[in-house]
Design an enzyme around this catalytic site. Structure first.
Site, PDB file in Angstrom:
ATOM      1  N   ALA A  69       0.943  -1.228   0.043  1.00  0.00           N
ATOM      2  CA  ALA A  69       0.083   0.033   0.061  1.00  0.00           C
ATOM      3  C   ALA A  69       0.613   1.355  -0.033  1.00  0.00           C
ATOM      4  O   ALA A  69       2.019   1.214   0.483  1.00  0.00           O
ATOM      5  CB  ALA A  69      -0.893  -0.113   1.369  1.00  0.00           C
ATOM      6  N   ASP A  70       0.318   2.232  -0.501  1.00  0.00           N
ATOM      7  CA  ASP A  70       0.920   3.429  -0.470  1.00  0.00           C
ATOM      8  C   ASP A  70      -0.141   4.662  -0.443  1.00  0.00           C
ATOM      9  O   ASP A  70      -1.222   4.668  -1.131  1.00  0.00           O
ATOM     10  CB  ASP A  70       1.791   3.661  -1.738  1.00  0.00           C
TER      11      ASP A  70
END
Length: 200
Positions: A69-70
């Site tokens: 995730a970012d």
């Protein structure tokens, strides 16, 4: 049973999974979070979440699910990355106080099979956050808490910054760092009932 691998050392993402009671392992993904001005916030988090998940792929033996995730904060389309100083954090808070901004989280799930083959899904969620107007003194006091460190946009919505949030349009967990409902739906599509993995 498929293992859940979080390709992140983010304490916020770990807390999200821990709060759900889901057993998981952490494998740190050493991908540089480089901001490319040619990418939109949507494109950037999509690219980086996929890179983070794929960076640990060779360390995982299936069956397993890798979650990368970012998250970025954007004000009128302009990306506000993680501030490198108190001064930079204060500038960001001054910019977003009193109005609405966007938080984008890219989520990449890689489904690793027993034979080493894999499938992946990448998706992005966006939540709109509106801050109340803040005085110069409030901004300085908030920045002095140090909560801005290692946080996109210079604030942590799950912490002291919640004092200044007027409203949220969208998914709260997306702002923290993982789009939980979307991840749940993705796992279901792949035949994984996450409720069965939760600790009782």
């Amino acid at each position: 049973m498929q293992k859940i691998i979080l390709a992140s050392s983010s304490p916020r993402r770990k807390q999200i999974l821990e709060s759900l009671g889901i057993p998981f392992e952490v494998i740190h993904s050493s991908v540089e979070e480089k901001i490319d001005v040619d990418n939109s916030p949507y494109e950037l988090v999509k690219i980086l979440s996929e890179k983070k998940a794929k960076a640990v792929l060779d360390k995982v033996v299936g069956p397993a699910v890798i979650i990368g995730a970012d998250t970025v904060v954007a004000d009128m389309g302009r990306i506000l990355s993680k501030p490198k100083s108190r001064e930079e954090a204060a500038k960001m808070i001054r910019q977003i106080q009193g109005r609405r901004h966007s938080v984008y989280t890219g989520n990449c799930l890689i489904f690793v099979k027993e034979d080493g083959s894999f499938e992946e899904e990448v998706f992005v969620d966006c939540t709109e956050v509106t801050f109340n107007k803040m005085t110069i003194e409030e901004i300085e006091m908030y920045v002095n808490t140090g909560e801005f460190e290692d946080k996109a946009g210079g604030y942590g919505i799950q912490g002291k910054a919640s004092l200044f949030v007027d409203s949220i349009m969208g998914n709260y967990s997306t702002v923290v760092g993982l789009s939980v409902p979307l991840i749940y739906d993705c796992l279901k599509r792949h035949g994984i009932q996450i409720l069965e993995l939760m600790k009782r």
